[in-house]
Design a protein around this motif. Structure first.
Motif, PDB file in Angstrom:
ATOM      1  N   LEU A  84       2.075   4.321   2.111  1.00  9.75           N
ATOM      2  CA  LEU A  84       2.175   3.937   3.508  1.00  9.75           C
ATOM      3  C   LEU A  84       3.441   2.989   3.543  1.00  9.75           C
ATOM      4  CD1 LEU A  84      -1.523   3.186   4.532  1.00  9.75           C
ATOM      5  CD2 LEU A  84      -0.126   5.218   4.842  1.00  9.75           C
ATOM      6  N   LEU A 103      -6.774   3.922   5.021  1.00 13.48           N
ATOM      7  CA  LEU A 103      -6.674   3.969   3.539  1.00 13.48           C
ATOM      8  C   LEU A 103      -7.639   5.387   3.008  1.00 13.48           C
ATOM      9  CD1 LEU A 103      -7.275   0.427   2.946  1.00 13.48           C
ATOM     10  CD2 LEU A 103      -5.281   1.500   2.548  1.00 13.48           C
ATOM     11  N   SER A 107       3.587   9.937  -3.557  1.00 14.21           N
ATOM     12  CA  SER A 107       2.522   9.110  -4.373  1.00 14.21           C
ATOM     13  C   SER A 107       3.542   8.195  -5.140  1.00 14.21           C
ATOM     14  CB  SER A 107       1.633  10.129  -5.114  1.00 14.21           C
ATOM     15  OG  SER A 107       0.815  10.560  -4.469  1.00 14.21           O
ATOM     16  N   MET A 153      -4.377   6.805  -2.782  1.00 15.63           N
ATOM     17  CA  MET A 153      -3.239   5.634  -2.570  1.00 15.63           C
ATOM     18  C   MET A 153      -3.349   4.623  -3.732  1.00 15.63           C
ATOM     19  SD  MET A 153      -3.657   5.043   1.776  1.00 15.63           S
ATOM     20  CE  MET A 153      -3.096   6.331   2.776  1.00 15.63           C
ATOM     21  N   ALA A 160       7.475   5.278  -3.276  1.00 17.59           N
ATOM     22  CA  ALA A 160       6.608   6.712  -3.361  1.00 17.59           C
ATOM     23  C   ALA A 160       7.571   7.959  -3.476  1.00 17.59           C
ATOM     24  CB  ALA A 160       5.630   6.916  -2.381  1.00 17.59           C
ATOM     25  N   VAL A 218       0.842  -1.101   0.247  1.00 14.39           N
ATOM     26  CA  VAL A 218       0.056   0.001   0.042  1.00 14.39           C
ATOM     27  C   VAL A 218       1.097   1.305  -0.006  1.00 14.39           C
ATOM     28  CG1 VAL A 218      -1.866   1.177   1.238  1.00 14.39           C
ATOM     29  CG2 VAL A 218      -1.748  -1.381   1.489  1.00 14.39           C
TER      30      VAL A 218
END
Length: 266
Positions: free
Chosen positions: A125, A162, A236, A166, A176, A122
């Motif tokens: 994160l 979440l 991101s 994402m 990211a 994810v």
């Protein structure tokens, strides 16, 4: 105005095919409808919609809806398959709790394939979670492939952790980023873009404020393409080749868009 803005956005995103639908056709005489068709043909001339079908419909009478369905099926059949043999990415557009299942995220799989019981990351994160179950169009399935609307039941994370924007992807493969080297093009209607300006940035389901640092001069003029570095307020998972849209901070109108060249600039 909204239709014109969406048409600009489609061109900035590199959309290659489409069709034109004229709604509420029952409210005007046939002569007016033909005039509208001619105006539309002039408006889309030279674009990806040049020569595309123009279908007039009425939701009240049902006129034109069968032709609309036929044209949509034809366009869908002509659409190229998205790549399924490359690493998967799923931009999250919703996250919620489903009773009896737990955390669920939804989105359109933009590349690759995702399977049940697979471990996924994810982003941003950096969490590793397990795919407990997958649905495509409300039907349980063992896997989903690029291009499909997908709901993923995740184990090992709470829905409140979440949010939209994402990204799910292979764990350990991607990182990211907060900086992007890009090409950016402004619409003819846009204001000049000054270096260090802040703009709204949209890419897949991510939306945030970014700072634009122009790499060639201190200002980019309308209708001109240039090189820039975007400095994101939030990390991101975005990759080279991804297309994006930028909008003015205020008033919020579309300025232009571009393509990511490097997601790990030095």
């Amino acid at each position: 105005p909204q239709t014109r803005e969406h048409f600009d956005i489609c061109r900035l995103l590199g959309i290659r095919k489409g069709m034109v639908v004229v709604t509420k056709s029952d409210l005007v005489e046939r002569e007016m409808l033909e005039l509208v068709r001619m105006e539309v043909q002039d408006f889309v001339g030279g674009s990806f919609l040049d020569g595309a079908p123009i279908v007039a419909v009425s939701s009240r009478t049902g006129e034109g809806l069968d032709l609309l369905r036929t044209e949509l099926r034809r366009l869908g059949g002509e659409a190229p398959m998205r790549p399924t043999e490359i690493p998967f990415r799923l931009p999250v557009d919703r996250a919620f709790v489903m009773k009896g299942f737990g955390t669920v995220v939804t989105g359109t799989l933009i590349s690759g394939r995702i399977r049940r019981e697979q471990e996924v990351g994810v982003f941003p994160l950096g969490r590793r979670v397990r795919v407990r179950g997958i649905e495509v169009h409300n039907q349980p399935t063992e896997s989903a492939i690029a291009g499909q609307r997908t709901a993923v039941n995740l184990a090992g994370i709470e829905a409140q952790e979440l949010s939209r924007g994402m990204m799910l992807g292979p764990p350990g493969m991607f990182e990211a980023t907060t900086r992007l080297d890009v090409t950016v093009s402004l619409l003819p209607s846009a204001r000049p873009l000054k270096t260090r300006a802040q703009v709204h940035f949209h890419c897949w389901t991510a939306e945030m404020i970014v700072e634009v640092v122009l790499l060639e001069g201190k200002e980019l003029s309308p209708s001109v393409r240039g090189y820039a570095q975007l400095r994101l307020k939030e990390p991101s998972l975005l990759l080279p080749g991804d297309r994006f849209i930028i909008r003015q901070l205020s008033p919020v109108v579309t300025m232009g868009g571009g393509v990511i060249l490097d997601n790990r600039p030095t």
